[in-house]
Design an enzyme around this catalytic site. Structure first.
Site, PDB file in Angstrom:
ATOM      1  N   SER A  40       0.900  -1.126  -0.259  1.00 45.64           N
ATOM      2  CA  SER A  40      -0.157  -0.001  -0.006  1.00 45.64           C
ATOM      3  C   SER A  40       1.026   1.281   0.191  1.00 45.64           C
ATOM      4  O   SER A  40       0.305   2.324  -0.409  1.00 45.64           O
ATOM      5  CB  SER A  40      -0.935  -0.066   1.189  1.00 45.64           C
ATOM      6  OG  SER A  40      -0.217  -0.124   2.390  1.00 45.64           O
ATOM      7  N   ASP A 337      -2.481   8.538   8.097  1.00 49.89           N
ATOM      8  CA  ASP A 337      -3.260   7.363   8.399  1.00 49.89           C
ATOM      9  C   ASP A 337      -2.787   6.507   9.770  1.00 49.89           C
ATOM     10  O   ASP A 337      -1.369   6.818  10.068  1.00 49.89           O
ATOM     11  CB  ASP A 337      -4.113   6.690   7.615  1.00 49.89           C
ATOM     12  CG  ASP A 337      -3.404   5.793   6.919  1.00 49.89           C
ATOM     13  OD1 ASP A 337      -2.431   5.424   7.194  1.00 49.89           O
ATOM     14  OD2 ASP A 337      -4.027   5.172   5.857  1.00 49.89           O
ATOM     15  N   HIS A 340       0.339   4.736   7.218  1.00 50.09           N
ATOM     16  CA  HIS A 340       1.011   5.529   6.093  1.00 50.09           C
ATOM     17  C   HIS A 340       1.407   6.926   6.018  1.00 50.09           C
ATOM     18  O   HIS A 340       0.474   7.900   6.672  1.00 50.09           O
ATOM     19  CB  HIS A 340       0.139   5.325   4.730  1.00 50.09           C
ATOM     20  CG  HIS A 340      -0.515   4.006   4.644  1.00 50.09           C
ATOM     21  ND1 HIS A 340      -1.531   3.602   5.013  1.00 50.09           N
ATOM     22  CD2 HIS A 340       0.074   2.894   3.869  1.00 50.09           C
ATOM     23  CE1 HIS A 340      -1.934   2.272   4.633  1.00 50.09           C
ATOM     24  NE2 HIS A 340      -0.976   1.766   4.103  1.00 50.09           N
TER      25      HIS A 340
END
Length: 372
Positions: A40, A337, A340
């Site tokens: 991600s 977040d 990340h």
């Protein structure tokens, strides 16, 4: 529940190589394509097309991403990824297109293809908590299909030259193998009973050796590989372990450092064993730890609290979504977040990888790799 793809950050990084874009991809000058593999930290939208619990195509993700007008694209941050920034710094006009995108056809792939997937890992079992994700083996399967498409687009001889001499392969992966596999409660308890940390890391390295060798056999020659970042310091880990803001989870970071040492040795081995290859090691762990430790020197107000999230002291339990609490000073948070980095942090990381010294990127930086 985690989208814990932390930043292998590295990774991120590398990943970064969204050097992706290059002007007229089929001409005879400049960089070729950017092929991006990973999790991600560098996913640019592949998970949008999967039935998965790990998605970032919901607001306010992407709120500062100018290319989409602030709409979510599937990137797990508020703006650009490290790969996006690297590409812009090098002056290339297009982002590497997500492999699963309907637009990933014809000449669009000549600028590069992004195979990264939130939740993906080196090991095939990694990320199964999300139901679906693309592990590195599947990502390379997809690249194999792309490789054949290049032969059809450019002809076999020009395609091989374009890929082996002018294109860059970035791999940002490994954090999920710890966070969403070995360290995951319940699902991993059997593995941890039967496999020591040393054995698990050796298993990871063995798989990665085979995966990188396979890419080499498909004409990849210029590689940038990110190590695993300080995963014990992300807001999610600090929150669930009820730590103070200047504390990190010791076990998670120790596993990352142990893996990173073996990864560096692996890349030295592959540089010697695979003729014509160049493997660059991106030391994301130390780069991100510097940012976390001395965040105020870089203009941040916190390296502990997520800008977008809910739960606990550091907003680190519930991933970023429409009902999340969101900070207003997004460029003052190291983390977007619970897992990340923010665009502001990505910018600092990307520039170190592009222009930095061997402290963070060795044996050469990304601009030197491009010009090699």
């Amino acid at each position: 529940m985690a989208r814990v793809k932390s930043w292998s950050v590295a990774l991120v990084l590398i990943v970064c190589m969204s050097l992706s874009y290059l002007g007229n991809a089929a001409d005879d000058s400049g960089l070729g394509a950017s092929f991006i593999f990973g999790d991600s930290l560098v996913d640019a939208g592949n998970n949008n097309y999967l039935p998965t619990l790990s998605k970032a195509n919901i607001p306010p993700n992407g709120i500062d991403f100018k290319a989409s007008g602030g709409k979510p694209t599937g990137r797990y941050t508020n703006g650009r990824t490290i790969g996006d920034i690297v590409g812009e710094e090098l002056g290339v006009p297009n982002y590497a297109i997500p492999y699963l995108s309907p637009n990933a056809t014809g000449k669009a792939i000549l600028y590069g293809v992004n195979y990264a997937s939130g939740g993906g890992g080196i090991m095939n079992a990694t990320g199964r908590i999300f139901v679906n994700r693309l592990g590195l083996d599947i990502q390379i399967d997809y690249y194999n299909i792309t490789r054949k498409q290049f032969d059809k687009l450019l002809g076999p001889s020009k395609a091989k030259d374009y890929i082996s001499k002018r294109s860059i392969f970035s791999v940002t992966i490994g954090a999920n193998d710890f966070l969403n596999n070995y360290l995951l409660p319940v699902l991993s308890i059997g593995a941890r009973i039967s496999e020591s940390p040393d054995a698990f890391i050796e298993d990871m390295i063995s798989h990665l050796r085979n995966q990188l060798t396979r890419l080499y056999q498909l004409d990849a020659r210029k590689f940038v590989i990110g190590n695993v970042g300080p995963i014990g310091c992300i807001p999610y880990q600090k929150t669930i372990n009820q730590l103070n803001q200047n504390e990190c989870v010791d076990l998670a970071n120790k596993l990352a450092m142990q893996y990173n040492g073996r990864l560096k040795s692996l890349l030295t081995e592959l540089n010697a064993k695979l003729p014509g290859s160049t493997f660059v090691y991106a030391n994301v762990y130390d780069l991100v730890m510097e940012l976390i430790t001395n965040y105020d020197k870089y203009g941040f107000v916190t390296a502990s609290k997520a800008c977008c999230g809910n739960g606990g002291q550091f907003a680190g339990i519930i991933p970023c979504g429409p009902t999340s609490t969101m900070c207003q000073d997004r460029d003052k948070h190291v983390f977007w977040d619970p897992y990340h980095p923010s665009e502001a942090a990505n910018l600092i990381i990307a520039r170190q990888l592009l222009y930095g010294t061997t402290k963070y990127i060795s044996p050469m930086n990304l601009k030197q790799l491009r010009n090699l």
